[in-house]
Scaffold this motif. Structure first.
Motif, PDB file in Angstrom:
ATOM      1  N   GLY A 128      12.630  17.426  16.661  1.00 26.62           N
ATOM      2  CA  GLY A 128      11.781  17.374  17.842  1.00 26.62           C
ATOM      3  C   GLY A 128      10.761  18.488  17.892  1.00 26.62           C
ATOM      4  N   TRP A 129      11.036  19.576  17.159  1.00 27.01           N
ATOM      5  CA  TRP A 129      10.134  20.730  17.145  1.00 27.01           C
ATOM      6  C   TRP A 129       9.198  20.728  15.941  1.00 27.01           C
ATOM      7  CZ3 TRP A 129      10.320  23.324  21.511  1.00 27.01           C
ATOM      8  CH2 TRP A 129      11.525  23.460  22.201  1.00 27.01           C
ATOM      9  N   GLU A 183      15.707  32.260  31.401  1.00 22.35           N
ATOM     10  CA  GLU A 183      14.251  32.093  31.377  1.00 22.35           C
ATOM     11  C   GLU A 183      13.932  30.867  30.531  1.00 22.35           C
ATOM     12  OE1 GLU A 183      10.310  34.151  29.452  1.00 22.35           O
ATOM     13  OE2 GLU A 183      12.101  35.358  29.694  1.00 22.35           O
ATOM     14  N   VAL A 184      13.563  29.771  31.185  1.00 21.15           N
ATOM     15  CA  VAL A 184      13.236  28.537  30.471  1.00 21.15           C
ATOM     16  C   VAL A 184      11.848  28.676  29.859  1.00 21.15           C
ATOM     17  CG1 VAL A 184      12.855  26.050  30.673  1.00 21.15           C
ATOM     18  CG2 VAL A 184      14.706  27.148  31.975  1.00 21.15           C
ATOM     19  N   VAL A 185      11.756  28.405  28.549  1.00 22.06           N
ATOM     20  CA  VAL A 185      10.484  28.501  27.832  1.00 22.06           C
ATOM     21  C   VAL A 185       9.884  27.112  27.614  1.00 22.06           C
ATOM     22  CG1 VAL A 185       9.334  29.358  25.750  1.00 22.06           C
ATOM     23  CG2 VAL A 185      11.288  30.609  26.696  1.00 22.06           C
ATOM     24  N   HIS A 186      10.734  26.126  27.335  1.00 19.43           N
ATOM     25  CA  HIS A 186      10.280  24.743  27.117  1.00 19.43           C
ATOM     26  C   HIS A 186      11.212  23.778  27.837  1.00 19.43           C
ATOM     27  CE1 HIS A 186       8.744  26.878  23.513  1.00 19.43           C
ATOM     28  NE2 HIS A 186       7.692  26.126  23.721  1.00 19.43           N
ATOM     29  N   ARG A 187      10.641  22.640  28.255  1.00 23.18           N
ATOM     30  CA  ARG A 187      11.422  21.550  28.847  1.00 23.18           C
ATOM     31  C   ARG A 187      11.040  20.238  28.167  1.00 23.18           C
ATOM     32  NH1 ARG A 187      14.109  22.662  33.545  1.00 23.18           N
ATOM     33  NH2 ARG A 187      13.531  24.583  34.600  1.00 23.18           N
ATOM     34  N   VAL A 188      11.978  19.295  28.177  1.00 23.64           N
ATOM     35  CA  VAL A 188      11.744  17.922  27.727  1.00 23.64           C
ATOM     36  C   VAL A 188      12.331  17.021  28.801  1.00 23.64           C
ATOM     37  CG1 VAL A 188      12.344  16.160  26.025  1.00 23.64           C
ATOM     38  CG2 VAL A 188      11.741  18.469  25.264  1.00 23.64           C
ATOM     39  N   ASN A 189      11.514  16.149  29.355  1.00 20.15           N
ATOM     40  CA  ASN A 189      11.945  15.248  30.429  1.00 20.15           C
ATOM     41  C   ASN A 189      12.577  16.000  31.596  1.00 20.15           C
ATOM     42  OD1 ASN A 189      11.075  13.179  28.772  1.00 20.15           O
ATOM     43  ND2 ASN A 189      13.118  12.620  28.081  1.00 20.15           N
ATOM     44  N   GLY A 194      19.785  10.566  22.722  1.00 16.49           N
ATOM     45  CA  GLY A 194      18.844  10.403  21.618  1.00 16.49           C
ATOM     46  C   GLY A 194      17.508   9.945  22.178  1.00 16.49           C
ATOM     47  N   LEU A 195      16.446  10.665  21.841  1.00 15.90           N
ATOM     48  CA  LEU A 195      15.110  10.345  22.349  1.00 15.90           C
ATOM     49  C   LEU A 195      14.219   9.823  21.233  1.00 15.90           C
ATOM     50  CD1 LEU A 195      14.491  13.580  24.466  1.00 15.90           C
ATOM     51  CD2 LEU A 195      15.393  11.388  25.263  1.00 15.90           C
ATOM     52  N   THR A 196      13.530   8.721  21.503  1.00 14.19           N
ATOM     53  CA  THR A 196      12.545   8.219  20.533  1.00 14.19           C
ATOM     54  C   THR A 196      11.136   8.656  20.919  1.00 14.19           C
ATOM     55  OG1 THR A 196      12.435   6.119  21.719  1.00 14.19           O
ATOM     56  CG2 THR A 196      13.937   6.239  19.813  1.00 14.19           C
ATOM     57  N   GLU A 197      10.993   9.205  22.126  1.00 11.00           N
ATOM     58  CA  GLU A 197       9.726   9.789  22.580  1.00 11.00           C
ATOM     59  C   GLU A 197      10.020  11.186  23.121  1.00 11.00           C
ATOM     60  OE1 GLU A 197       7.257   5.835  23.960  1.00 11.00           O
ATOM     61  OE2 GLU A 197       8.076   7.160  25.501  1.00 11.00           O
ATOM     62  N   VAL A 198       9.229  12.145  22.663  1.00  9.57           N
ATOM     63  CA  VAL A 198       9.433  13.534  23.083  1.00  9.57           C
ATOM     64  C   VAL A 198       8.100  14.115  23.523  1.00  9.57           C
ATOM     65  CG1 VAL A 198      10.051  15.867  22.309  1.00  9.57           C
ATOM     66  CG2 VAL A 198      11.404  13.894  21.540  1.00  9.57           C
ATOM     67  N   GLU A 254       2.077  20.522  29.445  1.00  7.97           N
ATOM     68  CA  GLU A 254       2.584  19.450  28.597  1.00  7.97           C
ATOM     69  C   GLU A 254       1.871  19.395  27.260  1.00  7.97           C
ATOM     70  OE1 GLU A 254       2.492  15.667  30.502  1.00  7.97           O
ATOM     71  OE2 GLU A 254       3.826  16.295  32.104  1.00  7.97           O
ATOM     72  N   LYS A 255       2.645  19.116  26.210  1.00  7.59           N
ATOM     73  CA  LYS A 255       2.105  18.841  24.878  1.00  7.59           C
ATOM     74  C   LYS A 255       1.974  17.331  24.755  1.00  7.59           C
ATOM     75  CE  LYS A 255       2.602  23.112  23.309  1.00  7.59           C
ATOM     76  NZ  LYS A 255       1.629  23.940  22.699  1.00  7.59           N
ATOM     77  N   GLU A 256       1.405  16.881  23.622  1.00  4.41           N
ATOM     78  CA  GLU A 256       1.241  15.438  23.452  1.00  4.41           C
ATOM     79  C   GLU A 256       2.596  14.754  23.245  1.00  4.41           C
ATOM     80  OE1 GLU A 256       0.961  16.479  18.928  1.00  4.41           O
ATOM     81  OE2 GLU A 256      -0.116  17.333  20.600  1.00  4.41           O
ATOM     82  N   LEU A 257       2.636  13.497  23.602  1.00  2.00           N
ATOM     83  CA  LEU A 257       3.828  12.671  23.422  1.00  2.00           C
ATOM     84  C   LEU A 257       3.961  12.344  21.938  1.00  2.00           C
ATOM     85  CD1 LEU A 257       6.107  11.014  24.803  1.00  2.00           C
ATOM     86  CD2 LEU A 257       4.520   9.093  24.783  1.00  2.00           C
ATOM     87  N   ARG A 258       5.159  12.549  21.391  1.00  2.00           N
ATOM     88  CA  ARG A 258       5.407  12.205  19.993  1.00  2.00           C
ATOM     89  C   ARG A 258       6.512  11.161  19.943  1.00  2.00           C
ATOM     90  NH1 ARG A 258       6.463  17.740  18.825  1.00  2.00           N
ATOM     91  NH2 ARG A 258       8.195  16.866  17.723  1.00  2.00           N
ATOM     92  N   GLU A 259       6.364  10.226  18.999  1.00  2.00           N
ATOM     93  CA  GLU A 259       7.335   9.140  18.870  1.00  2.00           C
ATOM     94  C   GLU A 259       8.100   9.277  17.563  1.00  2.00           C
ATOM     95  OE1 GLU A 259       5.386   5.414  19.444  1.00  2.00           O
ATOM     96  OE2 GLU A 259       4.686   5.957  21.450  1.00  2.00           O
ATOM     97  N   PHE A 260       9.386   8.870  17.594  1.00  2.00           N
ATOM     98  CA  PHE A 260      10.268   8.971  16.442  1.00  2.00           C
ATOM     99  C   PHE A 260      10.972   7.635  16.238  1.00  2.00           C
ATOM    100  CE2 PHE A 260       9.850  13.162  18.246  1.00  2.00           C
ATOM    101  CZ  PHE A 260       9.661  13.979  17.144  1.00  2.00           C
TER     102      PHE A 260
END
Length: 131
Positions: A110-111, A80-86, A42-46, A59-65
């Motif tokens: 998250g999206w 084919e990786v299109v997006h990554r997180v961490n 579970g991520l509170t920052e993405v 990189e996109k901006e950091l978002r908090e949850f």
């Protein structure tokens, strides 16, 4: 069996790994199933990183949850990786026969702010257009 034949013949399927059991996906893809689920966090920052055509991650901006967003961390093979997180794949395409499977490993919340961006970048990666 019908869905697998449709996929192999050129169909496209979207698999949301945060909601679908990998064993179910393995039943659908059979020997073409080449991913390993490491764990679920579970991520509170993405911060979503988007792969550009030259394969450089942007990189996109950091978002908090307040409430954590699920990320299913997976090890992948020939995709084919299109997006990554961490550093982990968050969305990726896998060819299966003449068809393709879109996998997303980040939960829908998250999206949300980047939903239009997600659809656009995924469609651009496949040479099609979304309206």
């Amino acid at each position: 069996v019908a869905v697998r034949q449709w996929l192999l013949g050129g169909g496209r399927i979207w698999v949301m790994l945060d909601t679908v059991d990998p064993a179910t996906v393995e039943l659908l893809l059979g020997d073409a199933f080449h991913l390993h689920v490491v764990d679920r966090v579970g991520l509170t920052e993405v911060k979503i990183e988007e792969a550009k055509p030259d394969r450089e991650m942007v990189e996109k901006e950091l978002r908090e949850f307040e409430e954590p967003v699920d990320l299913v961390r997976v090890l992948v093979g020939d995709v084919e990786v299109v997006h990554r997180v961490n550093g982990w794949p968050a969305s990726f395409w896998q060819r299966v026969g003449r068809g393709e499977v879109l996998f997303t490993a980040l939960g829908p919340r998250g999206w949300v702010d980047t939903w239009t961006d997600l659809l656009w970048s995924l469609s651009e990666s496949r040479g099609c257009c979304c309206d």
